[in-house]
Design a protein around this motif. Structure first.
Motif, PDB file in Angstrom:
ATOM      1  N   TRP A   1      -6.759   5.430  -1.956  1.00  0.00           N
ATOM      2  CA  TRP A   1      -6.165   4.619  -3.320  1.00  0.00           C
ATOM      3  C   TRP A   1      -5.105   3.902  -2.952  1.00  0.00           C
ATOM      4  O   TRP A   1      -5.165   2.985  -3.701  1.00  0.00           O
ATOM      5  CB  TRP A   1      -6.081   5.954  -4.328  1.00  0.00           C
ATOM      6  CG  TRP A   1      -5.730   5.366  -5.601  1.00  0.00           C
ATOM      7  CD1 TRP A   1      -5.813   4.337  -6.170  1.00  0.00           C
ATOM      8  CD2 TRP A   1      -5.780   6.232  -6.592  1.00  0.00           C
ATOM      9  NE1 TRP A   1      -5.591   4.205  -7.493  1.00  0.00           N
ATOM     10  CE2 TRP A   1      -5.704   5.167  -7.888  1.00  0.00           C
ATOM     11  CE3 TRP A   1      -5.865   7.618  -7.080  1.00  0.00           C
ATOM     12  CZ2 TRP A   1      -5.563   5.961  -9.283  1.00  0.00           C
ATOM     13  CZ3 TRP A   1      -5.822   8.061  -8.263  1.00  0.00           C
ATOM     14  CH2 TRP A   1      -5.470   7.268  -9.432  1.00  0.00           C
ATOM     15  N   GLY A   2      -4.326   4.241  -2.196  1.00  0.00           N
ATOM     16  CA  GLY A   2      -2.888   3.467  -1.824  1.00  0.00           C
ATOM     17  C   GLY A   2      -3.681   2.490  -1.386  1.00  0.00           C
ATOM     18  O   GLY A   2      -2.880   1.225  -1.453  1.00  0.00           O
TER      19      GLY A   2
ATOM     20  N   VAL B   1      -4.541   8.417  -0.076  1.00  0.00           N
ATOM     21  CA  VAL B   1      -4.437   7.309   0.921  1.00  0.00           C
ATOM     22  C   VAL B   1      -5.237   6.232   0.807  1.00  0.00           C
ATOM     23  O   VAL B   1      -4.719   4.998   0.758  1.00  0.00           O
ATOM     24  CB  VAL B   1      -4.294   8.179   2.360  1.00  0.00           C
ATOM     25  CG1 VAL B   1      -4.214   6.711   3.376  1.00  0.00           C
ATOM     26  CG2 VAL B   1      -3.304   9.131   2.508  1.00  0.00           C
TER      27      VAL B   1
ATOM     28  N   GLU C   1       0.899  -1.152  -0.178  1.00  0.00           N
ATOM     29  CA  GLU C   1       0.140  -0.003  -0.125  1.00  0.00           C
ATOM     30  C   GLU C   1       0.712   1.256   0.068  1.00  0.00           C
ATOM     31  O   GLU C   1       0.657   2.338  -0.722  1.00  0.00           O
ATOM     32  CB  GLU C   1      -1.061   0.307   1.034  1.00  0.00           C
ATOM     33  CG  GLU C   1      -2.078  -1.070   1.188  1.00  0.00           C
ATOM     34  CD  GLU C   1      -1.661  -2.308   1.339  1.00  0.00           C
ATOM     35  OE1 GLU C   1      -2.487  -3.347   0.943  1.00  0.00           O
ATOM     36  OE2 GLU C   1      -0.517  -2.732   1.997  1.00  0.00           O
TER      37      GLU C   1
ATOM     38  N   GLN D   1       2.061   1.833  -3.443  1.00  0.00           N
ATOM     39  CA  GLN D   1       1.180   2.532  -4.514  1.00  0.00           C
ATOM     40  C   GLN D   1       0.749   3.640  -3.914  1.00  0.00           C
ATOM     41  O   GLN D   1       0.767   4.504  -5.042  1.00  0.00           O
ATOM     42  CB  GLN D   1      -0.244   1.512  -4.166  1.00  0.00           C
ATOM     43  CG  GLN D   1      -1.320   2.107  -4.816  1.00  0.00           C
ATOM     44  CD  GLN D   1      -1.380   1.761  -6.405  1.00  0.00           C
ATOM     45  OE1 GLN D   1      -0.405   1.366  -6.787  1.00  0.00           O
ATOM     46  NE2 GLN D   1      -2.488   2.099  -7.086  1.00  0.00           N
ATOM     47  N   LEU D   2       0.830   4.302  -3.007  1.00  0.00           N
ATOM     48  CA  LEU D   2       0.712   5.830  -2.434  1.00  0.00           C
ATOM     49  C   LEU D   2       2.100   6.263  -3.229  1.00  0.00           C
ATOM     50  O   LEU D   2       1.901   7.485  -3.688  1.00  0.00           O
ATOM     51  CB  LEU D   2       0.551   5.753  -1.119  1.00  0.00           C
ATOM     52  CG  LEU D   2       0.658   7.387  -0.576  1.00  0.00           C
ATOM     53  CD1 LEU D   2      -0.712   7.890  -1.230  1.00  0.00           C
ATOM     54  CD2 LEU D   2       0.586   7.371   0.873  1.00  0.00           C
TER      55      LEU D   2
ATOM     56  N   ARG E   1       3.957   5.753  -5.530  1.00  0.00           N
ATOM     57  CA  ARG E   1       3.890   5.543  -6.956  1.00  0.00           C
ATOM     58  C   ARG E   1       3.111   6.700  -7.593  1.00  0.00           C
ATOM     59  O   ARG E   1       3.362   7.487  -8.527  1.00  0.00           O
ATOM     60  CB  ARG E   1       3.624   4.205  -7.248  1.00  0.00           C
ATOM     61  CG  ARG E   1       3.646   4.044  -8.950  1.00  0.00           C
ATOM     62  CD  ARG E   1       3.219   2.687  -9.384  1.00  0.00           C
ATOM     63  NE  ARG E   1       1.962   2.326  -9.192  1.00  0.00           N
ATOM     64  CZ  ARG E   1       0.872   2.491  -9.989  1.00  0.00           C
ATOM     65  NH1 ARG E   1       1.213   3.081 -11.167  1.00  0.00           N
ATOM     66  NH2 ARG E   1      -0.406   2.283  -9.655  1.00  0.00           N
TER      67      ARG E   1
END
Length: 322
Positions: A275-276, A273, A155, A158-159, A161
């Motif tokens: 979204w992450g 966040v 997670e 992902q955040l 990125r």
């Protein structure tokens, strides 16, 4: 006291005013509001928290700051050294701000619409003190709470990125005077170079190893257990994740005369966040979006997620995940 129907209408009005609010979660958050012009005295035994009874600022009507906060139902921390820090609103020393009387107002842990409402009240209350001012060195920092058991390395990556790729969009949300601030620098992690070198290896890299590198201002002589670590002075501060279990966004300025902007910033950053964390809601398309929603449209377009934008009269997509 308002009945349930009245509260529901109140929330509907808020969502109409802040379109992003419909995507807001109950994830905990906290803020640090920087400013200067606080008139106070401290003693050798005081902590970083300024005892409220030592603050001498008055409203235009002559009401002392601690009393003004009390009258608005805002509990202040720091009356006793034995109090657990930051369990209530706290005025804290901050020597990074240019201007006499530099300080920050730190919130307790907040969440949801009620948390936003309490913050809105605090920002408007600060404006009642003529000597409390802001300049380009004053930031508005938002911490979003994350559970390491649920928000782990995947997670975090992902955040990281999302922010690293679209950070230019984020900077365009800020006033130009804030874009060169040393306390909210752009990320200095080169993910493009990492993918170039590891193109055939699609495993998620260990974010902690990416974060604490010389390229990202890491200093081997500084302990990673210190709050004032050099890597924290980026717009996205992931040092806070390992230090206190939050993800901090430091980009935005402390614009006390624009509380609506600060509300939108909290909602926008919590969206990132979430979204992450793997939650990517469908966005309703509006013809004239505000800058926050328009930025999300651009990010969705850039990540190949146009099917997550619902256009009027178009086919129904998947149900929103939030």
């Amino acid at each position: 006291m308002e009945d349930c129907a009245s509260l529901e209408k109140w929330e509907e009005r808020l969502i109409e005013r802040y379109p992003m609010l419909r995507y807001f979660m109950t994830r905990s958050f906290g803020v640090e509001i920087e400013f200067f012009g606080l008139k106070y005295s401290v003693s050798a035994g005081d902590r970083d928290i300024i005892p409220p009874y030592k603050i001498m600022n008055r409203t235009a009507d002559g009401v002392l700051l601690p009393r003004a906060f009390q009258e608005r139902g805002m509990i202040l921390n720091g009356f006793s050294p034995s109090e657990p820090p930051y369990e209530a609103w706290s005025f804290v020393l901050d020597d990074s701000i240019k201007g006499a009387g530099g300080a920050e107002l730190v919130s307790p842990i907040l969440s949801g619409v009620k948390g936003l409402a309490q913050l809105y009240k605090a920002i408007n209350l600060l404006q009642e003190f003529p000597e409390i001012l802001v300049n380009e060195t004053c930031g508005f920092h938002v911490h979003h709470g994350v559970d390491p058991e649920k928000f782990g390395n995947r997670e975090l990556f992902q955040l990281l990125r999302i922010v690293a790729i679209f950070e230019n969009y984020i900077f365009h949300l800020l006033p130009e005077s804030r874009r060169g601030a040393e306390t909210c620098r752009p990320l200095e992690i080169d993910l493009y170079e990492w993918f170039r070198r590891n193109g055939s290896k699609r495993e998620v890299p260990l974010v902690k190893n990416l974060w604490y590198t010389p390229e990202n201002r890491d200093d081997a002589k500084t302990s990673q257990q210190r709050r004032l670590h050099p890597t924290r002075y980026h717009g996205l501060n992931l040092h806070s994740y390992w230090y206190r279990g939050t993800v901090e966004f430091r980009y935005f300025p402390s614009v006390l005369d624009q509380p609506e902007e600060l509300m939108q910033w909290i909602i926008f950053t919590q969206f990132l966040v979430e979204w992450g964390a793997g939650r990517r809601p469908e966005l309703d398309y509006v013809a004239k979006p505000n800058k926050w929603l328009n930025t999300l449209y651009k990010i969705y377009l850039g990540t190949g997620m146009m099917d997550h934008i619902r256009f009027p009269g178009g086919p129904e997509g998947k149900k929103a995940e939030l």
